[in-house]
Structure formats: C-alpha cells, structure tokens
Design a protein around this motif. Structure first.
Motif, short mmCIF file in Angstrom:
data_model
loop_
_atom_site.label_atom_id
_atom_site.label_comp_id
_atom_site.label_asym_id
_atom_site.label_seq_id
_atom_site.Cartn_x
_atom_site.Cartn_y
_atom_site.Cartn_z
N ALA A 251 48.14 -64.38 0.96
CA ALA A 251 49.42 -63.62 0.79
C ALA A 251 48.89 -61.94 0.72
CB ALA A 251 50.04 -64.00 -0.45
N ALA A 252 47.90 -61.70 -0.01
CA ALA A 252 47.45 -60.19 0.13
C ALA A 252 46.90 -59.84 1.45
CB ALA A 252 46.36 -60.18 -0.99
N ASN A 253 46.00 -60.82 2.08
CA ASN A 253 45.32 -60.46 3.21
C ASN A 253 45.86 -61.51 4.51
OD1 ASN A 253 43.83 -59.86 5.25
ND2 ASN A 253 41.80 -60.28 4.20
N PRO A 254 46.98 -61.44 4.91
CA PRO A 254 47.52 -62.31 6.27
C PRO A 254 46.39 -62.55 7.22
CG PRO A 254 49.12 -60.85 5.52
CD PRO A 254 48.10 -60.48 4.84
N LYS A 255 45.37 -61.56 7.40
CA LYS A 255 44.67 -61.90 8.51
C LYS A 255 43.46 -62.96 8.03
CE LYS A 255 45.35 -57.36 10.69
NZ LYS A 255 44.57 -55.99 10.92
N MET A 256 43.32 -63.30 6.79
CA MET A 256 42.14 -64.17 6.48
C MET A 256 42.76 -65.45 6.43
SD MET A 256 38.98 -64.51 5.17
CE MET A 256 38.98 -62.64 4.99
N GLY A 257 41.87 -66.16 7.49
CA GLY A 257 42.30 -67.63 7.85
C GLY A 257 41.51 -68.62 6.86
N ASP A 258 42.20 -69.79 7.22
CA ASP A 258 41.57 -70.90 6.33
C ASP A 258 40.16 -71.33 6.60
OD1 ASP A 258 43.85 -71.45 5.14
OD2 ASP A 258 44.73 -72.81 6.51
N ALA A 259 39.92 -71.07 8.01
CA ALA A 259 38.42 -71.53 8.66
C ALA A 259 37.43 -70.47 7.94
CB ALA A 259 38.21 -71.52 10.07
N GLN A 260 37.86 -69.01 7.85
CA GLN A 260 37.07 -68.07 7.36
C GLN A 260 36.64 -68.07 5.87
OE1 GLN A 260 35.56 -64.19 8.55
NE2 GLN A 260 34.33 -65.55 7.14
N ILE A 261 37.89 -68.55 5.21
CA ILE A 261 37.50 -68.72 3.78
C ILE A 261 36.82 -69.93 3.26
CG2 ILE A 261 39.07 -69.49 1.38
CD1 ILE A 261 41.35 -67.85 2.59
N ALA A 262 37.00 -71.21 4.07
CA ALA A 262 36.37 -72.30 3.79
C ALA A 262 34.57 -71.85 4.14
CB ALA A 262 36.71 -73.53 4.76
N PHE A 263 34.24 -71.40 5.16
CA PHE A 263 33.04 -70.83 5.54
C PHE A 263 32.31 -70.12 4.34
CE2 PHE A 263 29.73 -68.50 7.27
CZ PHE A 263 29.08 -69.18 8.33
N GLY A 264 33.45 -69.09 3.87
CA GLY A 264 32.73 -68.18 2.80
C GLY A 264 32.33 -69.10 1.53
N ILE A 265 33.46 -69.86 1.08
CA ILE A 265 33.14 -70.96 0.04
C ILE A 265 31.66 -71.52 0.11
CG2 ILE A 265 34.13 -72.57 -1.46
CD1 ILE A 265 36.94 -71.62 -0.83
N ALA A 266 31.71 -72.07 1.25
CA ALA A 266 30.31 -73.13 1.45
C ALA A 266 29.13 -72.26 1.16
CB ALA A 266 30.67 -73.58 3.01
N LYS A 267 29.34 -70.94 1.91
CA LYS A 267 28.06 -70.05 1.83
C LYS A 267 27.80 -69.72 0.17
CE LYS A 267 26.46 -69.85 5.81
NZ LYS A 267 25.44 -70.59 6.37
N LEU A 268 28.94 -69.23 -0.41
CA LEU A 268 28.48 -69.13 -2.10
C LEU A 268 28.03 -70.31 -2.98
CD1 LEU A 268 31.97 -67.40 -3.03
CD2 LEU A 268 29.72 -66.37 -2.28
N ARG A 269 28.43 -71.54 -2.50
CA ARG A 269 27.89 -72.67 -2.89
C ARG A 269 26.42 -72.80 -2.60
NH1 ARG A 269 33.01 -75.43 -1.61
NH2 ARG A 269 34.00 -75.85 -3.67
N GLU A 270 26.25 -72.75 -1.39
CA GLU A 270 24.76 -72.90 -0.75
C GLU A 270 23.67 -72.07 -1.24
OE1 GLU A 270 22.69 -71.54 3.50
OE2 GLU A 270 24.73 -72.81 3.63
N LEU A 271 24.43 -70.79 -1.34
CA LEU A 271 23.21 -69.69 -1.92
C LEU A 271 23.38 -69.65 -3.30
CD1 LEU A 271 24.12 -66.86 0.63
CD2 LEU A 271 22.28 -68.21 0.61
N HIS A 272 23.91 -70.49 -4.06
CA HIS A 272 24.24 -70.51 -5.67
C HIS A 272 24.27 -69.10 -6.10
CE1 HIS A 272 22.94 -74.64 -6.61
NE2 HIS A 272 22.09 -74.56 -5.30
N ALA A 273 25.33 -68.09 -5.44
CA ALA A 273 25.73 -66.94 -5.51
C ALA A 273 26.18 -66.81 -7.02
CB ALA A 273 26.65 -66.52 -4.53
N LEU A 274 27.04 -67.84 -7.34
CA LEU A 274 27.57 -67.42 -8.92
C LEU A 274 26.77 -67.89 -9.99
CD1 LEU A 274 30.80 -68.80 -7.82
CD2 LEU A 274 30.43 -66.47 -8.62
#
Length: 326
Positions: A251-274
């Motif tokens: 809603a805040a950033n309509p250009k952000m698609g589902d595939a990009q978001i899913a890719f980002g979340i997967a990388k955060l998990r993979e890298l143990h970023a949190l």
C-alpha cells in the motif's frame, strides 16, 4: 426499587461506560523514518503496525518511507521525526561533529551490504583483476575495508549509478549490492550472479538501526523502549507470517511486487540477518561490536581517534529484548 433509584443507577452506568472503555492514557505519537521505500527489509515495522502491536504498547506509530532525496539525520536533528533507520558510520560521524544522535537498537545483526559478481568469482578475495562498481559514498564506508583486507586499489573502481546495465554488459565487473535487490534483478534478467556479504568476512557494522536524539532518549525513555519492543515483536511475527505487513508495504509502495518481497524475506532468513549465527534476540547490540566498528573507522582514517564512540549508542533498551525467531 424506586423510579428515582433506577434513574440514578442508569445515569451512573452511562457515566462509567466511557471511562471503562477508554485506555489508561492517550497513545504517544512516535514517528520512525526508514532508509528507503517500503520493502521486505522494513517488514517488521509494518507488521507491528498491521497487528496493532504499537497500539497495544500505547504508541500511535507513524512509519514513514525514506528515499534518495530524504536526509534522515537532518530531519531527526530538526525534530521532524522521532527516530530514523540509521547506520553506525553515520552516527559515529555525527558524534564526531558534536551532534546528539544515539543508536538504541538494531534491526539486522549485520550490515547487508555486499558485492554482486559474475558466476566465475568464488569470494570477496577473488576480485584483484576485476572492475568494481561502487557509489561515491562507498569510498568512506566499505571500500577502505576491502582495500585493507584484500589489497584492492582505487584504480579498480568505477562509479555505480544504480543502473545494472554496466554489470550485465561487462563479464569482468563486480558491483556493490544488497542481497534482496540487485541479485533479484539479475535473476529476473537471467544473468548468473553470486552475492557475497561483507559481514561474512568480518565487516563490523550493524544494519538498519533505530536512532533517536539524546533529547528524546532523556525525555521519553519509556516510549522509546515500548517502540523497540513492539518493533522486534513485529519482526518475529513477520518472519512467521508476513502477509499483514506485506499488505501495508504494498500500500505504501505499489511498485513493490510479491516476487521481490518473497525474495527479500528468503534472503533475510538465509543470512540470519535478524538473529545472527548464534540466534540472539532480535534487536540486540553489544559494546564489543561497536568497538570493532570504531577500530575500523579510526584505522581507515574515517574517524578521529579522540571521538568518544560510547556516545554513539546505548544498550540500555536491548538488554531485556526477548523476541526470537526460534
């Protein structure tokens, strides 16, 4: 029971109802400015908002998008926002200038900055014959670290203009990147590429921190504490079920698609970023890590040795954090 008694009882109930329904106190307004347009890397804050975690903590939170033309530190110091998504180097440089910025928590245990290379490169130490595309600001952040660690030279660098075409066109090029952004674009183009996180080789800063002014720290400590705790709970929940947060991100950033978001979340998990390699509570910071960043900056000539690096952060608000991914 007489009519008068009934009337008095009804009036008393009517007067009590709004008092019982009202919260103990009005929610405290608190604004947080992110570093870029809404994306997966900001998901926990949007999740906390979507789930009502801020409201439950007594906070009327306003999560605002940053962007390329937004000077977050300037807005923070001017009192236009209560907190910003910051960066350790930025805050240490502010302390050097006598500015009252303080880091109170982190989102990521590592700075997510890295290099994207073509498939033939096997690691960060394998770039001596490569052209490295970096932004001008990188010459005062990670590039001195790469030069000191691997013996690279300024002659190897060319300007990165946030356009990936030079990388795609030159098989001998590498470029700065974030794990969820440029590698996704390379994947979409069908270009084989590797991503190497600098933190995996010892680059010390934290990533996407929460920075406030010393005035806010002194005058509103309970609000700062509540915001941090709710945000980290939001991150815990986002990594379990990101749907509520994703709805607000899009809603805040309509250009952000589902595939990009899913890719980002997967990388955060993979890298143990949190939670880092050792599974620390989300948001945690240590003095030792800040000392390592100070040592690097002083050694690279990016910070004066006499700067009191302790003023750049406090661990007061992260010691009791309990939101974990496991």
């Amino acid at each position: 029971m007489s009519a008068a008694t009934l009337l008095r009882s009804a009036l008393a109930a009517a007067l009590a109802a709004p008092l019982l329904a009202a919260p103990a106190g009005a929610a405290e307004k608190f604004s947080y400015l992110t570093s870029w347009f809404a994306q997966a890397e900001h998901g926990g804050f949007y999740e906390a908002q979507a789930e009502g975690l801020y409201g439950k903590a007594g906070i009327d939170a306003d999560i605002r998008q940053g962007g390329p033309q937004v000077n977050a530190m300037q807005l923070l110091l001017a009192g236009q926002v209560d907190a910003v998504m910051g960066y350790d180097f930025q805050v240490l440089n502010a302390v050097e200038k006598g500015l009252p910025a303080v880091t109170v928590a982190t989102t990521f245990q590592y700075d997510l900055q890295g290099l994207m290379t073509h498939a033939d490169v096997k690691g960060l130490g394998d770039l001596k014959d490569k052209t490295v595309l970096i932004a001008s600001s990188s010459h005062t952040t990670f590039w001195p670290w790469l030069k000191a660690k691997y013996g690279y030279t300024d002659a190897q660098t060319k300007a990165y203009t946030f356009n990936l075409q030079p990388f795609f066109a030159d098989p001998n090029a590498a470029q700065q990147a974030y794990p969820s952004s440029e590698p996704f674009q390379a994947q979409e183009k069908g270009v084989p590429a590797n991503f190497y996180l600098m933190a995996a080789d010892g680059y010390p800063p934290y990533g996407s921190t929460i920075v406030v002014t010393r005035k806010t720290l002194e005058e509103r400590p309970q609000v700062v504490r509540a915001f941090i705790k709710a945000s980290m709970q939001g991150w815990r929940d986002y990594m379990k079920d990101p749907a509520p947060g994703n709805a607000l991100i899009k809603a805040a950033n309509p250009k952000m698609g589902d595939a990009q978001i899913a890719f980002g979340i997967a990388k955060l998990r993979e890298l143990h970023a949190l939670d880092g390699k050792n599974g620390v509570p989300i948001g945690a910071m240590t003095e030792a890590r800040w000392k390592a960043t100070d040592d690097y900056m002083v050694g690279a000539g990016l910070l004066k040795p006499e700067v009191d690096w302790h003023k750049a952060f406090t661990t007061e608000f992260v010691g009791d954090l309990d939101a974990r991914l496991n």
